[in-house]
Design a protein around this motif. Structure first.
Motif: not given
Length: 180
Positions: A169-180
């Motif tokens: 979940d943490f890696l997914l959250m970071v990935a979503k933030r870095s895409d924006t």
């Protein structure tokens, strides 16, 4: 998150997690074990080890993984984030044993250029990484819990990940933030 330290006992998945996070964020990845271990399992003397860490963390952004407490005075003051992989002992033991077994079976060099490889005899010796896990698990947990409360590290944003689900979940959250 630009200067990140990933901590956790041996076999917790620090390196795997750090490599994934490094790829997501595009940050330089530094592994303390790689800086420390020389060919033939020789150890880098502390003065040289400290210089290697200082040099590796001079950049404005990086991810470093490892638990060499004697080196904390070098990179902890520079860090803005610490991620603690705090999995249950049974899971960490399973991951540690599986990794050690695979390394011994396939005899793959652990750190490029060192020739260092896991072996079954080393896996069950007094210097075994599996034995090291049981020796350090509880003291490591206590030390990190104390760090979470320490004024000395109040500049650091701590994340404590206690399950594989929390890690994903943490890696997914970071990935979503870095895409924006």
């Amino acid at each position: 998150m630009k200067r990140i330290i990933v901590i956790g006992v041996t076999g917790s998945g620090k390196s795997t997690f750090s490599k994934k996070l490094s790829n997501i964020l595009g940050l330089k990845y530094i592994q303390l074990d790689e800086l420390f271990w020389l060919p033939n399992w020789e150890m880098t003397p502390d003065d040289q080890f400290f210089k290697k860490i200082d040099e590796a963390t001079k950049d404005s952004s990086w991810i470093i993984d490892g638990n060499y407490n004697r080196t904390n005075h070098i990179h902890w003051p520079k860090a803005d984030t610490v991620i603690w992989i705090d999995l249950p002992l049974w899971l960490t033991f399973y991951q540690n044993l599986s990794r050690s077994f695979n390394r011994a079976l396939f005899r793959k060099e652990i750190w490029e250029g060192t020739g260092n490889k896991e072996s079954f005899s080393r896996m069950f010796s007094k210097d075994s990484i599996v034995r090291w896990l049981f020796k350090t698990y509880r003291p490591h947990k206590k030390r990190n819990e104390d760090r979470l409360k320490s004024i000395e590290y109040s500049h650091i944003n701590f994340h404590r990940l206690r399950s594989r689900r929390e890690i994903s979940d943490f890696l997914l959250m970071v990935a979503k933030r870095s895409d924006t």
